[in-house]
Motif scaffolding. Structure first.
Motif, mmCIF file in Angstrom:
data_model
loop_
_atom_site.group_PDB
_atom_site.id
_atom_site.type_symbol
_atom_site.label_atom_id
_atom_site.label_comp_id
_atom_site.label_asym_id
_atom_site.label_seq_id
_atom_site.Cartn_x
_atom_site.Cartn_y
_atom_site.Cartn_z
ATOM 1 N N ALA A 552 0.833 -1.208 0.000
ATOM 2 C CA ALA A 552 0.000 0.000 0.000
ATOM 3 C C ALA A 552 0.865 1.255 0.000
ATOM 4 O O ALA A 552 0.604 2.215 -0.744
ATOM 5 C CB ALA A 552 -0.930 -0.001 1.210
ATOM 6 N N GLU A 553 1.920 1.266 0.827
ATOM 7 C CA GLU A 553 2.824 2.423 0.868
ATOM 8 C C GLU A 553 3.539 2.593 -0.464
ATOM 9 O O GLU A 553 3.712 3.712 -0.958
ATOM 10 C CB GLU A 553 3.853 2.234 1.978
ATOM 11 N N LEU A 554 3.981 1.462 -1.030
ATOM 12 C CA LEU A 554 4.682 1.511 -2.309
ATOM 13 C C LEU A 554 3.785 2.110 -3.387
ATOM 14 O O LEU A 554 4.201 3.007 -4.142
ATOM 15 C CB LEU A 554 5.117 0.105 -2.718
ATOM 16 N N THR A 555 2.555 1.630 -3.469
ATOM 17 C CA THR A 555 1.623 2.127 -4.476
ATOM 18 C C THR A 555 1.380 3.618 -4.307
ATOM 19 O O THR A 555 1.389 4.373 -5.288
ATOM 20 C CB THR A 555 0.281 1.371 -4.368
ATOM 21 N N GLU A 556 1.196 4.048 -3.072
ATOM 22 C CA GLU A 556 0.922 5.463 -2.798
ATOM 23 C C GLU A 556 2.104 6.336 -3.209
ATOM 24 O O GLU A 556 1.926 7.393 -3.829
ATOM 25 C CB GLU A 556 0.627 5.658 -1.310
ATOM 26 N N TYR A 557 3.322 5.895 -2.885
ATOM 27 C CA TYR A 557 4.487 6.734 -3.181
ATOM 28 C C TYR A 557 4.827 6.722 -4.668
ATOM 29 O O TYR A 557 5.251 7.746 -5.218
ATOM 30 C CB TYR A 557 5.698 6.293 -2.358
ATOM 31 N N VAL A 558 4.648 5.585 -5.317
ATOM 32 C CA VAL A 558 4.867 5.532 -6.769
ATOM 33 C C VAL A 558 3.881 6.447 -7.484
ATOM 34 O O VAL A 558 4.237 7.158 -8.435
ATOM 35 C CB VAL A 558 4.758 4.084 -7.296
ATOM 36 N N LEU A 559 2.637 6.464 -7.029
ATOM 37 C CA LEU A 559 1.642 7.376 -7.600
ATOM 38 C C LEU A 559 2.064 8.828 -7.383
ATOM 39 O O LEU A 559 1.965 9.664 -8.286
ATOM 40 C CB LEU A 559 0.277 7.125 -6.974
ATOM 41 N N PHE A 560 2.551 9.123 -6.177
ATOM 42 C CA PHE A 560 3.011 10.469 -5.868
ATOM 43 C C PHE A 560 4.138 10.888 -6.809
ATOM 44 O O PHE A 560 4.121 11.989 -7.383
ATOM 45 C CB PHE A 560 3.486 10.528 -4.409
ATOM 46 N N LEU A 561 5.134 10.011 -6.996
ATOM 47 C CA LEU A 561 6.256 10.338 -7.872
ATOM 48 C C LEU A 561 5.830 10.451 -9.334
ATOM 49 O O LEU A 561 6.293 11.346 -10.059
ATOM 50 C CB LEU A 561 7.353 9.279 -7.739
#
Length: 809
Positions: A552-561
């Protein structure tokens, strides 16, 4: 172990007077193949007799040089320009616009009382006649203006003798600089010629849409078309290149001139549309650059929709039945203009195009810059694309839908990004790009020759695994290819340390080398974003369990980047979730990352962490992907930090006029802030201060409402102004200093989570104080002293002293 740089598809090299297919060969004939690539036209100094003979063959039009039996609509004949101008002026759309503009002017003059009194009861023949005469006069004047503009705009393909000589001259010049010639794929050009023959039979145009990295782009494509017997395209070019001597030469070789900006000139816009209609209705080929201007960074720019919108409208409106689209990739071992690009990116004004600037390129003609690779995507029907998108985007297609503005925008956007993706798909990664990428993605000062060769081999395999293509070099070993790349890059870009047990190389000019690294980054954007997200945990240190990240954290941060870099990269067309899963599978398969799954419930991924194999190897492949994206993360962080300069000392409200500051000055100060931060150690990459990256960061801030830009309409001399939105305005402490809290600081911190941690730098209170203090110091004069008063000035003086003191920490 050195591998062979061979490719399954043969190349066809165009070099001087020779055109040869180079299939995959054996080591036995490697030398003869290499020799054929190095043989240019005979030079007058060394071989005057053969040189004069070759020149004579071009002038007399012997064999293929005659350019008589071309595939496509007839060009280069006496009277071509007059015929083209007449066809453009006869366009119904242009004539209607002229009548409309004349009528509008008559109505203005009636309103001003210049053509008789207004509101007459009944028809007064005298005034009717006068107004009709005035309208006819205006129409005639507008036609004269349009005719003059048309003459200046259109390409003038009038002389076959001229184009023969131009081909000979341009080939001489190009092969002096690019001594290994122009290469194309034999399969692609065979396919292109077959499509061109079918298009010619239907009187359809081919629209060539190349990427744009150099002025050599359009020269190389013209030479390829000439040598293959295809009708040369009309090249859409900015009128900044239309200067004495060179401008007329280019116009007679196929260039058409358009203004860089049309403004609100309805007649000029309609004239350009009429010219595009004329070319497409008569099957003339067209070439325009989907990115607009040249890329100064080496990677593809976002699409520009100006000329594309005209071409799309021609077919969408039904004025043109169909046209064939052919995306084109042009790659170089070395780009002639990179030196000037770096100067521009560092804030130097772009020099005005003139004869001196053009001829200054002759300084590089004696250099050996390697080769040019031109690759063609499989051509496709523009009408077919429109029909496909209409059925996908519109539930109930109708005539009204065709002219719906929202539908047109979607169609145009999809077209632009489709072309860019297909350019990337057929792009060839050159040896210089491989070497430059490796040198910029290794830890340490330098690298030994054997390690450099090993990593180039690894990178070549990764390129192919991603569906990319490496430049074809017959059966040359990687050692030979690396040596050639180092020779082309030269000692100003790649340094060499002598008197060591092994040849050792290092990046001498990292900024310039980043141009070549950026030629490969499109293949690995997804992997780089994922590894940057994982790095937010790896950066914290500790054991393996402390360095893993939840899905979940990975998905959120990849979306942010990915949102952060939406103006930087061309992303895969699949959705985020699908792309992310595919990327994770690939990284896990390569032993870079490993995943933990919930086997009890749904077998979904719970955590992602470094693969044990990757830890054992010193994180070299994981670091590679991080090194690719870190400079862009740094640039985004700098762009966000620089917004603190927009914090007004006056505590502005929505109505404060003095909260607005000059936009260009702010961007210049942001670059100065970045240079200072780099030299003081808070930025790891000098390329992060480049003008294009900062411009993208500011554009994103504007899109998200962080800043508001005020652009005056109608007066290009009035500079735009910018202000920070009140919701994002940072607070100040009791001494008036900026406080590291609030939405803007939170965004800076969010970006900073994946920044590369410098060896001598740790993000913390000291860095926060120093960064904010310097931001205020650099931006302190943006607002001036208007309306501050003595007390305010005293307070500001205290803040400046405090900022300077904090900057020393």
């Amino acid at each position: 172990m050195s591998k062979h740089f061979s490719d399954s598809s043969p190349d066809l090299s165009i070099l001087g007077d020779s055109l040869q297919v180079h299939p995959p060969s054996t080591a036995a004939d490697q030398t003869s193949q290499e020799q054929s690539l190095l043989e240019p036209y005979a030079r007058f100094r060394s071989d005057p007799i053969n040189a004069l003979q070759e020149f004579g063959l071009h002038l007399t039009g012997t064999g293929w040089r005659s350019y008589d039996k071309i595939v496509g609509t007839d060009i280069f004949y006496p009277g071509f320009s007059e015929n083209m101008r007449a066809m453009v002026m006869r366009q119904g759309k242009l004539q209607s616009r002229i009548s409309e503009l004349a009528q509008k002017r008559v109505e203005v003059e009636i309103h001003e009382g210049l053509l008789g009194p207004k509101g007459l009861d009944g028809e007064v023949e005298e005034h009717i006649t006068r107004r009709l005469a005035r309208r006819r006069q205006l129409e005639e004047e507008l036609r004269q203006v349009a005719d003059e503009w048309t003459d200046k705009m259109i390409c003038k393909m009038d002389s076959k003798l001229f184009i023969r000589g131009a081909y000979y001259l341009c080939t001489q010049l190009l092969t002096r600089a690019y001594h290994q010639g122009i290469h194309v794929s034999s399969h692609e050009v065979t396919q292109l010629r077959a499509v061109a023959e079918k298009a010619a039979a239907k009187k359809q145009s081919i629209i060539f849409l190349p990427c744009h990295r150099s002025h050599v782009d359009y020269v190389s494509l013209q030479l390829v078309c000439y040598r293959l017997g295809l009708a040369l395209p009309t090249v859409v070019a900015g009128d900044n290149l239309n200067f004495p001597v060179i401008g007329p030469f280019l116009q007679h070789a196929g260039a058409m001139w358009i203004r860089r900006s049309f403004g609100d000139d309805q007649l000029y816009a309609t004239l350009v549309q009429s010219y595009m209609d004329t070319l497409l209705q008569n099957g003339y080929n067209i070439e325009c650059f989907v990115e607009g201007g040249r890329s100064r960074t080496g990677k593809l720019l976002q699409p520009k929709f100006g000329i594309l919108s005209f071409l799309l409208d021609s077919v969408l409106s039904g004025r043109v039945e169909d046209a064939i689209v052919c995306p084109v990739s042009t790659q170089y071992d070395k780009v002639i203009e990179v030196d000037s690009y770096i100067s521009e990116l560092l804030g130097q004004p772009k020099p005005k195009e003139d004869l001196f600037q053009f001829l200054s390129a002759s300084n590089v003609l004696s250099l050996k810059l390697g080769r040019v690779d031109v690759r063609f995507h499989e051509p496709w029907s523009l009408r077919g694309f429109i029909d496909q998108q209409r059925s996908r985007l519109v539930k109930s297609p109708s005539i009204e839908t065709m002219y719906d503005a929202a539908f047109k925008r979607k169609l145009l956007t999809t077209l632009g990004y489709k072309v860019l993706k297909e350019i990337n798909d057929v792009s060839v990664v050159m040896p210089t790009a491989l070497v430059g990428t490796v040198l910029l993605t290794l830890r340490g000062r330098g690298v030994g020759k054997s390690e450099l060769v090993r990593r180039v081999n690894w990178l070549s395999e990764r390129v192919r695994a991603q569906g990319g293509r490496v430049a074809h070099f017959a059966e040359s070993t990687t050692d030979i290819v690396v040596d050639k790349a180092l020779a082309v890059l030269g000692p100003k870009l790649v340094g060499r340390v002598d008197d060591l047990p092994e040849e050792t190389f290092y990046a001498e000019d990292r900024f310039q080398l980043s141009f070549y690294r950026n030629m490969t980054i499109h293949l690995f954007v997804s992997q780089a974003l994922v590894c940057a997200a994982v790095y937010t945990k790896v950066k914290l240190g500790g054991g393996p369990e402390g360095q893993r990240i939840s899905y979940a954290e990975l998905t959120e941060y990849v979306l942010f980047l990915s949102q952060l870099f939406r103006a930087e990269f061309i992303y895969p067309t699949e959705g985020l979730r699908e792309t992310l899963d595919i990327t994770l599978q690939g990284l896990e398969r390569d032993g870079v990352l490993t995943t933990s799954r919930n086997n009890v419930v749904s077998n979904e991924i719970e955590y992602i962490e470094l693969h044990p194999q990757e830890r054992a190897s010193g994180r070299e492949n994981f670091d590679f992907y991080c090194f690719l994206i870190w400079p862009f993360i740094e640039a985004s962080w700098l762009g966000a930090i620089s917004l603190f300069m927009l914090t007004s000392p006056h505590h502005p409200t929505n109505t404060d006029a003095d909260a607005w500051v000059d936009y260009k000055t702010v961007q210049d100060r942001a670059q100065l802030l970045g240079k200072t931060r780099y030299h003081q150690g808070d930025l790891s990459y000098f390329e992060a201060v480049n003008k294009e990256a900062l411009k993208n960061a500011f554009s994103r801030s504007e899109d998200e409402g962080i800043i508001t830009v005020q652009r005056p309409r109608g007066d290009g001399k009035v500079p735009p102004k910018v202000r920070l939105d009140l919701e994002w305005m940072p607070a100040r402490d009791s001494d008036g200093g900026l406080v590291a809290e609030g939405k803007l600081w939170e965004m800076c911190e969010r970006i900073s989570q994946s920044r590369r941690e410098g060896k001598n730098r740790r993000d913390g209170t000291t860095v926060r104080t120093r960064v904010l203090g310097l931001a205020e110091l650099v931006g302190r004069d943006l607002f001036g002293d208007v309306g501050v008063g003595e007390e305010g000035l005293a307070s500001r003086a205290r803040r400046r002293r405090g900022s300077q003191a904090r900057a020393q920490l």
